[in-house]
Design an enzyme around this catalytic site. Structure first.
Site, short mmCIF file in Angstrom:
data_model
loop_
_atom_site.label_atom_id
_atom_site.label_comp_id
_atom_site.label_asym_id
_atom_site.label_seq_id
_atom_site.Cartn_x
_atom_site.Cartn_y
_atom_site.Cartn_z
N ASP A 41 0.65 -3.98 -2.95
CA ASP A 41 -0.48 -3.28 -3.56
C ASP A 41 -1.78 -3.99 -3.19
OD1 ASP A 41 -2.03 -1.65 -5.16
OD2 ASP A 41 -0.81 -1.91 -6.95
N ASP A 42 -2.64 -3.29 -2.46
CA ASP A 42 -3.96 -3.82 -2.09
C ASP A 42 -3.89 -5.01 -1.11
OD1 ASP A 42 -5.09 -1.93 -3.72
OD2 ASP A 42 -6.04 -3.32 -5.11
N CYS A 81 -4.83 3.78 -4.14
CA CYS A 81 -3.42 3.66 -4.50
C CYS A 81 -2.71 5.01 -4.68
CB CYS A 81 -3.27 2.87 -5.79
SG CYS A 81 -3.99 1.21 -5.77
N LYS A 138 5.55 -0.07 -9.69
CA LYS A 138 4.41 0.77 -10.05
C LYS A 138 4.62 2.20 -9.57
CE LYS A 138 -0.47 1.16 -8.61
NZ LYS A 138 -1.64 0.41 -8.11
N HIS A 140 2.27 5.30 -10.67
CA HIS A 140 0.89 5.76 -10.45
C HIS A 140 0.82 7.16 -9.83
CE1 HIS A 140 -3.51 4.48 -9.39
NE2 HIS A 140 -3.43 5.22 -10.49
N HIS A 259 -2.49 -6.74 -6.32
CA HIS A 259 -3.50 -6.03 -7.11
C HIS A 259 -3.94 -6.88 -8.29
CE1 HIS A 259 -5.25 -2.81 -9.55
NE2 HIS A 259 -5.09 -1.95 -8.55
N ASN A 318 -2.82 0.45 0.76
CA ASN A 318 -4.18 0.64 1.32
C ASN A 318 -4.70 -0.72 1.73
OD1 ASN A 318 -4.63 1.37 -2.02
ND2 ASN A 318 -5.52 -0.52 -1.24
N LYS A 336 -10.65 -1.53 1.02
CA LYS A 336 -10.13 -0.49 0.14
C LYS A 336 -11.23 0.50 -0.26
CE LYS A 336 -7.92 0.12 -4.41
NZ LYS A 336 -7.31 -0.57 -5.58
#
Length: 433
Positions: A41-42, A81, A138, A140, A259, A318, A336
């Site tokens: 994530d990120d 995301c 996650k 989302h 993240h 991302n 991002k």
């Protein structure tokens, strides 16, 4: 009566093995590949060792590239995301079904917000074909019951539904936590450390209330999870592999590392004591912990003798938010949220015995949408070109096909858009409204 006569007849026949007469054929668990997607994530493009980062060792993630292929032009379908995950799960540009924004906070609980139910997920397709399916981490893609992962093809779910989550519950023991604030406790701006907490005003806003109405769930029931969340997700993933090894399975491990909120274990902080900037040191600890978790999953595959028939893909959802996390997207421009390369081009690695060559670097553009048709067809299922914007990558990786999988790639998020054709790219970076 006729059945009883039949039983007596076959029982009296010489050489008849009753066990073989009534045996139910056990399906070959190795006839179709297992699929594991490990989603960071990120995570910025330039943060892995195999992507050129000498500061934070990531040997386990790097091993996927060493044993398989590293896509040097690997993209996701959005620079945020949630829409990126919508593309990943469906194999379709999320703009086709109007899912371009990123729900945060209470918006996650809006009953009208989530991955549209008419969209078929990768888990839907594989579950219908006899695969065990599990999401760890996650989601989302909708925070209400209507959009719950177990209504979207996943038999099992352990994780959370919103955009983020703290890695340990309050009072955040055994970790160093960095929190964004509007003002320091003395009313000034800057950075201050109090015990194991660091406060910073550099983002000009406070840390979001990630955990509000966003518990850790097993299925739909809240649980108390005291283990560092990256480790907890890894534990659950390994347990699923062990339970499912006799059947083909699809495991989607959607880590929330790296993240925010920024929280690193004391052990990780000691490991990177040489990094003076505490902001960067926390990030390094989080990434290192993620790498160790990936290593545990890879070892579990080996221990269960599944390595030769298991596809492992590692990518980020991302590009990295540099100011927020210190993340590097080098040598790319942007981060991002951008339509520039730093927002949509990500670390993208695949290990697939018999399909990927060891240590290959594949330079033609590919996109996360490709995973759906690639996996679905590898499982022996049908998916036509009208159902997906992705491409089956297998014939390109095995050199059965030449040329590039895609002539054109496209991105849109509200007013922002980009298109890549060959080595050319056009970007509309209008401010979002």
């Amino acid at each position: 009566m006729k059945f009883q006569i039949f039983l007596a007849y076959i029982f009296l026949l010489p050489g008849i093995d009753l066990a073989s007469v009534f045996a139910v054929e056990k399906p070959d668990s190795h006839s179709r590949p297992n699929f594991i997607i490990l989603l960071a994530d990120d995570l910025g493009y330039g943060e892995l060792g195999c992507q050129g980062n000498p500061q934070i060792p990531t040997p386990h993630i790097d091993s996927i590239a060493q044993e398989g292929v590293r896509f040097t032009n690997g993209y996701v379908s959005a620079s945020y995301c949630s829409p990126s995950r919508a593309g990943l799960m469906t194999g379709r540009y999320q703009s086709r079904f109007g899912y371009e924004t990123n729900p945060v906070g209470a918006v996650n609980e809006d009953p009208n917000v989530g991955l549209p139910r008419m969209e078929v997920t990768l888990a839907d397709r594989l579950k219908a074909a006899g695969y065990r399916t599990s999401l760890v981490g996650k989601w989302h893609l909708g925070g209400t019951a209507y959009y719950h992962p177990q209504r979207r093809g996943f038999e099992e779910f352990f994780g959370f539904l919103h955009e983020g989550h703290y890695f340990v519950p309050p009072p955040y023991d055994d970790v160093t936590t960095m929190l964004r604030v509007n003002k320091l406790p003395n009313g000034t701006s800057g950075r201050a450390k109090f015990g194991n907490r660091v406060f910073s005003t550099h983002m000009n806003h406070a840390e979001p209330a990630y955990d509000t109405n966003n518990p850790i769930l097993r299925s739909s029931q809240p649980v108390v999870e005291n283990e560092y969340l990256t480790d907890a997700f890894t534990r659950e993933a390994c347990e699923f592999i062990e339970r499912s090894k006799e059947q083909p399975f699809f495991l989607y491990v959607a880590y929330n590392a790296v993240h925010s909120p920024l929280q690193a274990t004391d052990t990780s902080m000691q490991k990177f004591a040489s990094i003076e900037d505490v902001h960067r040191r926390i990030f390094a600890g989080m990434l290192s912990n993620l790498d160790e978790s990936v290593g545990q999953i890879l070892r579990k595959i080996e221990e269960e003798n599944l390595a030769e028939n298991t596809v492992v893909v590692f990518l980020s959802d991302n590009g990295g938010p540099t100011k927020e996390l210190t993340s590097s997207n080098l040598p790319l421009r942007g981060f991002k949220g951008d339509m520039y390369e730093g927002g949509i081009r990500v670390p993208f690695l695949m290990q697939w015995p018999g399909v990927t060559a060891r240590g290959e670097e594949y330079a033609a553009p590919v996109i996360s949408l490709d995973l759906v048709p690639t996996f679905v067809r590898a499982a022996g299922l049908e998916i036509n070109d009208r159902e997906t914007d992705g491409v089956d990558l297998r014939p390109y990786l095995t050199k059965e096909k030449s040329g590039d999988p895609h002539n054109v790639l496209f991105w849109r998020q509200k007013q922002r858009a980009a298109l890549r054709m060959g080595d050319w790219k056009i970007v509309n970076h209008s401010p979002e409204r």
